[in-house]
Design an enzyme around this catalytic site. Structure first.
Site, PDB file in Angstrom:
ATOM      1  CD  GLU A  49     102.192  23.871 -29.962  1.00  0.00           C
ATOM      2  OE1 GLU A  49     103.071  23.379 -29.260  1.00  0.00           O
ATOM      3  OE2 GLU A  49     102.411  24.716 -30.849  1.00  0.00           O
ATOM      4  CE1 TYR A  50      94.548  31.253 -31.500  1.00  0.00           C
ATOM      5  CE2 TYR A  50      92.888  29.782 -32.442  1.00  0.00           C
ATOM      6  CZ  TYR A  50      93.259  31.032 -31.984  1.00  0.00           C
ATOM      7  OH  TYR A  50      92.350  32.061 -31.988  1.00  0.00           O
ATOM      8  CG  ASP A  51      92.582  24.229 -33.322  1.00  0.00           C
ATOM      9  OD1 ASP A  51      92.353  25.461 -33.465  1.00  0.00           O
ATOM     10  OD2 ASP A  51      92.689  23.443 -34.281  1.00  0.00           O
ATOM     11  CG  LEU A  97      88.287  59.045 -49.220  1.00  0.00           C
ATOM     12  CD1 LEU A  97      89.178  57.862 -49.553  1.00  0.00           C
ATOM     13  CD2 LEU A  97      89.071  60.097 -48.451  1.00  0.00           C
ATOM     14  CD  GLU A 130      96.157  55.658 -45.307  1.00  0.00           C
ATOM     15  OE1 GLU A 130      95.082  55.042 -45.462  1.00  0.00           O
ATOM     16  OE2 GLU A 130      96.372  56.412 -44.356  1.00  0.00           O
ATOM     17  CE  LYS A 132      88.477  54.837 -52.422  1.00  0.00           C
ATOM     18  NZ  LYS A 132      87.573  53.705 -52.510  1.00  0.00           N
ATOM     19  CG  ASP A 134      87.239  47.252 -54.143  1.00  0.00           C
ATOM     20  OD1 ASP A 134      86.368  48.002 -53.650  1.00  0.00           O
ATOM     21  OD2 ASP A 134      87.127  46.711 -55.257  1.00  0.00           O
ATOM     22  CD  GLU A 189      87.287  49.710 -47.222  1.00  0.00           C
ATOM     23  OE1 GLU A 189      87.043  50.659 -46.441  1.00  0.00           O
ATOM     24  OE2 GLU A 189      86.800  49.608 -48.361  1.00  0.00           O
ATOM     25  CE1 TYR A 241      89.061  54.502 -43.302  1.00  0.00           C
ATOM     26  CE2 TYR A 241      89.387  52.455 -44.516  1.00  0.00           C
ATOM     27  CZ  TYR A 241      88.558  53.466 -44.047  1.00  0.00           C
ATOM     28  OH  TYR A 241      87.229  53.430 -44.327  1.00  0.00           O
ATOM     29  CE  LYS A 306      93.310  58.241 -45.375  1.00  0.00           C
ATOM     30  NZ  LYS A 306      93.217  57.095 -44.466  1.00  0.00           N
ATOM     31  CE  LYS A 330      87.913  54.770 -56.893  1.00  0.00           C
ATOM     32  NZ  LYS A 330      86.634  55.056 -57.230  1.00  0.00           N
ATOM     33  CB  CYS A 424      61.058  37.435 -81.854  1.00  0.00           C
ATOM     34  SG  CYS A 424      61.019  37.112 -80.079  1.00  0.00           S
ATOM     35  CB  CYS A 427      57.103  34.707 -80.407  1.00  0.00           C
ATOM     36  SG  CYS A 427      57.369  36.363 -81.072  1.00  0.00           S
ATOM     37  CB  CYS A 442      59.928  40.898 -80.438  1.00  0.00           C
ATOM     38  SG  CYS A 442      58.576  39.748 -80.687  1.00  0.00           S
ATOM     39  CB  CYS A 448      56.443  37.770 -77.870  1.00  0.00           C
ATOM     40  SG  CYS A 448      58.159  37.418 -77.498  1.00  0.00           S
TER      41      CYS A 448
HETATM   42  S1  IVH Z   1      89.947  57.301 -45.449  1.00  0.00           S
HETATM   43  C1  IVH Z   1      87.427  60.767 -44.158  1.00  0.00           C
HETATM   44  N1  IVH Z   1      91.612  55.453 -46.290  1.00  0.00           N
HETATM   45  O1  IVH Z   1      87.085  54.437 -49.388  1.00  0.00           O
HETATM   46  C2  IVH Z   1      88.087  59.749 -44.998  1.00  0.00           C
HETATM   47  N2  IVH Z   1      89.331  55.262 -46.898  1.00  0.00           N
HETATM   48  O2  IVH Z   1      85.413  56.645 -50.738  1.00  0.00           O
HETATM   49  C3  IVH Z   1      87.671  58.391 -44.672  1.00  0.00           C
HETATM   50  N3  IVH Z   1      88.801  53.279 -48.216  1.00  0.00           N
HETATM   51  O3  IVH Z   1      84.302  54.627 -47.338  1.00  0.00           O
HETATM   52  C4  IVH Z   1      88.209  57.386 -45.548  1.00  0.00           C
HETATM   53  N4  IVH Z   1      90.814  52.446 -48.249  1.00  0.00           N
HETATM   54  O4  IVH Z   1      85.719  52.578 -47.066  1.00  0.00           O
HETATM   55  C5  IVH Z   1      90.344  55.883 -46.292  1.00  0.00           C
HETATM   56  N5  IVH Z   1      93.182  53.869 -46.911  1.00  0.00           N
HETATM   57  C6  IVH Z   1      91.913  54.305 -46.915  1.00  0.00           C
HETATM   58  C7  IVH Z   1      90.879  53.598 -47.566  1.00  0.00           C
HETATM   59  C8  IVH Z   1      89.595  54.127 -47.539  1.00  0.00           C
HETATM   60  C9  IVH Z   1      89.562  52.268 -48.629  1.00  0.00           C
HETATM   61  C10 IVH Z   1      87.345  53.392 -48.494  1.00  0.00           C
HETATM   62  C11 IVH Z   1      86.536  53.696 -47.287  1.00  0.00           C
HETATM   63  C12 IVH Z   1      85.637  54.845 -47.627  1.00  0.00           C
HETATM   64  C13 IVH Z   1      85.839  54.979 -49.096  1.00  0.00           C
HETATM   65  C14 IVH Z   1      85.805  56.441 -49.457  1.00  0.00           C
END
Ligand code: IVH
Length: 689
Positions: A49-51, A97, A130, A132, A134, A189, A241, A306, A330, A424, A427, A442, A448
């Site tokens: 339907e969406y398509d 950060l 929150e 973080k 990747d 992100e 974020y 934060k 981290k 080696c 050679c 070596c 070589c």
């Molecule tokens: S806040 C001023 N919130 O981490 C603060 N960053 O090392 C702005 N990242 O470049 C970042 N999850 O790409 C914030 N929940 C989150 C995040 C986040 C991933 C990344 C972001 C930033 C890096 C900072």
């Protein structure tokens, strides 16, 4: 094609009202389903339907191109490829950060903040915690509710314009409706969930294309496409974020409230975020998320805390590149077990031999690992690792993966200790250890296969045999065609042979042969330097030449004789001894002389004692231009007076000769308080000695 004149053609200036209305309604409906599907994970219609709705919209726009605005849902399928990315200057810098790694770091962060905002000790600070994510940071800018542009973080001040690619991400709203502030920038992100990543890599493999090492790289590669049609096929998602520029000063009082408002405007916000109180709340959230991490649909590498109140964020302010009011906690390095299938060694361009463990592939810390470096012989001995062992592999952040330990309980009963090769693999030349197994090298430098191109490029370079016109490309070609196997073969080349190579004409072939011929008559220090004996640079080559005078004398000398020279330590002495003791190297030197290379031996019997020369013990640096002589003449004169002439200024430098337009070296001399002389001073000095 239907040419019926009653049907509007693509060139008609304005669409009839009814068509415009249908277009607007359909667009709104499609965006609504985009939100249900991508942001709320709760679709209410079938894909089919969406398509169909999308097809109809595309049809309307092809008949009435004026309806196709930049924020039409059809624009998500990808615009025409770009030639390059243009740049966008961020109105507010995009910061990074500060990091924390343990509980103490979080306590310190909280304490600093309380001090910054002058909080009495009774109250506990409120934070938003929150995941973080990747992926990659992005800034998306809206004006009058319409998506205007999107940019990467870049260097924080200027990013790349990736608007065309960001628009293909279906959960990114293209228009925001009435309630949106007039100017609004959101930051978030962009990432690729695990499932999409696995599928993408399978598809890449099936098409014989390069696979991505982790979801983050896959997301980055997908966003950096000049052709957004490619991006459109990549399973990218986004969580917003933070707020950037916002023309509505009363938008929100807290970070949590601002994200809530953004969610209401249609932005995807990570559903896992929580408002927590104090350090205890932060750490509890960290624990909860650590436990959930492996079950999440996407990769996260830590938690961001934060400060919730925006007025306090403002009060806390920023340090260099990060806000004081936020911290990334981290996750510790990830560790996993796997099997060592084999241990092999690689020969580098300088002959350094590096052992590598070939592993049963494993996914750890966000990447698939199948090879890890074992660095050197000493590291293999320290770990005691063998082929067939089960080992623990660790990967933390961006650090290269490494083996941290061997599980002896799982060692097969028939396993044998690993024998580091004494020859080696390229050679067959002898491998020697430098510095207690830290480096294995070596000794077949000149023959070589792994080293020969590098050896030749060095041999012909300006400060060595100075063969003009024999750049890396030509060396590659000559080696690939089998025309030269060692540096001695250079002197057997003919113009006819060169003419058969790509890119050579009569004139260029003649010129190169002439340059080769001209290099035959040389000086001993150049020739010694050109041989590329490990760690024998120009200065050492000069000293060896002045002390021994002749290659025969050098190759007959003992390690102890070399060590007696002022600037030669045990490692370099060993390198020289081994070089001349290796038959293949002796053969190359012999062939060089047979093929016409000649130098004037230095009469060492007439030699004065170096230490008695007037500039003995002085280390001099020449920088900038001289008008009365060339820098290399000046260098020779100073050396003949016993000085050591080096290229960089350090505490050990005794004197810096500063010519015209001198740069950082002169500045460094001043900083270190080292004596300097201008050209006039140099001339006076040379004259007085
Ligand atoms: S806040 C001023 N919130 O981490 C603060 N960053 O090392 C702005 N990242 O470049 C970042 N999850 O790409 C914030 N929940 C989150 C995040 C986040 C991933 C990344 C972001 C930033 C890096 C900072």
């Amino acid at each position: 094609m239907n040419q019926d004149s009653n049907k509007p053609s693509a060139n008609d200036s304005a669409a009839p009202n009814a068509v415009a209305e249908e277009h607007a309604q359909l667009s709104a409906e499609i965006e609504h389903h985009n939100r249900l599907y991508y942001t709320q994970d709760a679709p209410t219609i079938t894909d089919h339907e969406y398509d169909q709705m999308m097809q109809r919209l595309i049809e309307l726009e092809s008949q009435h191109p004026e309806l196709q605005s930049a924020s039409s849902p059809t624009q998500r399928v990808g615009a025409a490829p770009l030639d390059e990315f243009t740049q966008i200057t961020h109105e507010q810098p995009m910061l990074s950060l500060s990091n924390g790694f343990n509980d103490q770091d979080i306590h310190d962060f909280d304490r600093r903040l309380r001090k910054e905002i002058d909080l009495d000790d009774e109250r506990v600070l409120e934070y938003v915690a929150e995941p973080k994510l990747d992926g990659l940071a992005v800034s998306i800018f809206y004006e009058n509710g319409q998506l205007k542009h999107a940019a990467t973080r870049g260097d924080g001040k200027v990013g790349e314009d990736i608007t065309h690619n960001v628009k293909t991400i279906r959960s990114v709203p293209l228009s925001l409706g009435e309630k949106a502030p007039q100017r609004l920038e959101v930051r978030g992100e962009i990432f690729m969930p695990h499932a999409g990543f696995a599928k993408l890599n399978e598809a890449q493999k099936a098409q014989d294309k390069k696979t991505f090492v982790n979801p983050r790289n896959a997301a980055a590669g997908s966003l950096r496409q000049l052709d957004s049609a490619v991006t459109a096929t990549r399973p990218l998602e986004i969580f917003i974020y933070a707020l950037g520029v916002n023309s509505d000063a009363d938008f929100a009082n807290t970070h949590a409230e601002s994200l809530q408002k953004l969610a209401e405007l249609g932005f995807p916000v990570c559903p896992l975020l929580r408002v927590v109180t104090g350090v205890q709340g932060c750490l509890q959230y960290f624990q909860d998320m650590s436990a959930q991490r492996s079950d999440l649909a996407y990769e996260i590498d830590g938690i961001v805390y934060k400060l919730n109140r925006l007025d306090w964020q403002k009060a806390a302010g920023f340090i260099a590149k990060a806000p004081r009011w936020a911290l990334a906690h981290k996750f510790p390095a990830q560790e996993k077990s796997t099997l060592v299938r084999d241990i092999q060694v690689q020969v580098g361009r300088t002959g350094a031999i590096t052992p590598v463990a070939r592993l049963e592939p494993l996914f750890v810390g966000g990447v698939t690992v199948s090879n890890v470096t074992l660095h050197n012989k000493a590291e293999i001995e320290r770990l005691g690792v063998r082929v067939g062992d089960t080992v623990v592999v660790r990967r933390a952040g961006d650090v290269i993966p490494q083996i941290v330990s061997v599980n002896l309980e799982k060692r097969p009963s028939n396993s044998l200790a690993y024998q580091f090769p004494s020859a080696c693999p390229e050679c067959g030349s002898q491998v020697v250890a430098e510095g207690e197994g830290i480096i294995s090298r070596c000794t077949g430098g000149l023959i070589c296969g792994a080293q020969v191109k590098q050896a030749i490029t060095h041999f012909v370079s300006r400060k060595a045999m100075d063969i003009d016109g024999m750049g890396e490309r030509i060396v590659d070609l000559l080696v690939a065609q089998g025309l030269i196997k060692s540096v001695a073969d250079i002197y057997l080349l003919t113009a006819e042979q060169l003419l058969e190579l790509e890119g050579f004409a009569q004139k260029s072939a003649d010129n190169l042969i002439a340059a080769i011929q001209a290099s035959k008559k040389t000086e001993l220090p150049r020739l010694l330097f050109a041989l590329g004996i490990p760690q024998v640079g120009e200065t050492t080559a000069e000293q060896l030449a002045q002390t021994f005078g002749h290659i025969d004398a050098l190759s007959a000398a003992s390690k102890e004789e070399f060590e007696r020279l002022p600037d030669i330590g045990p490692i370099v002495a060993e390198n020289i001894t081994v070089f001349f003791a290796t038959e293949s190297n002796r053969a190359v030197v012999r062939q060089l002389l047979e093929n016409g290379v000649e130098y004037t031996p230095i009469d060492v019997s007439k030699h004065v004692d170096l230490a008695s020369l007037p500039l003995a013990e002085k280390t001099i640096v020449l920088t900038g231009g001289l008008s009365s002589m060339s820098r290399s003449d000046a260098k020779k004169q100073l050396q003949s007076l016993g000085a050591k002439v080096t290229g960089s200024v350090s505490k050990k430098t005794s004197l810096v000769i500063v010519g015209t337009d001198a740069g950082s070296k002169a500045q460094k001399a001043e900083e270190l308080g080292i004596e300097t002389l201008d050209e006039e001073g140099l001339l006076a000095l040379l004259k007085s000695l």
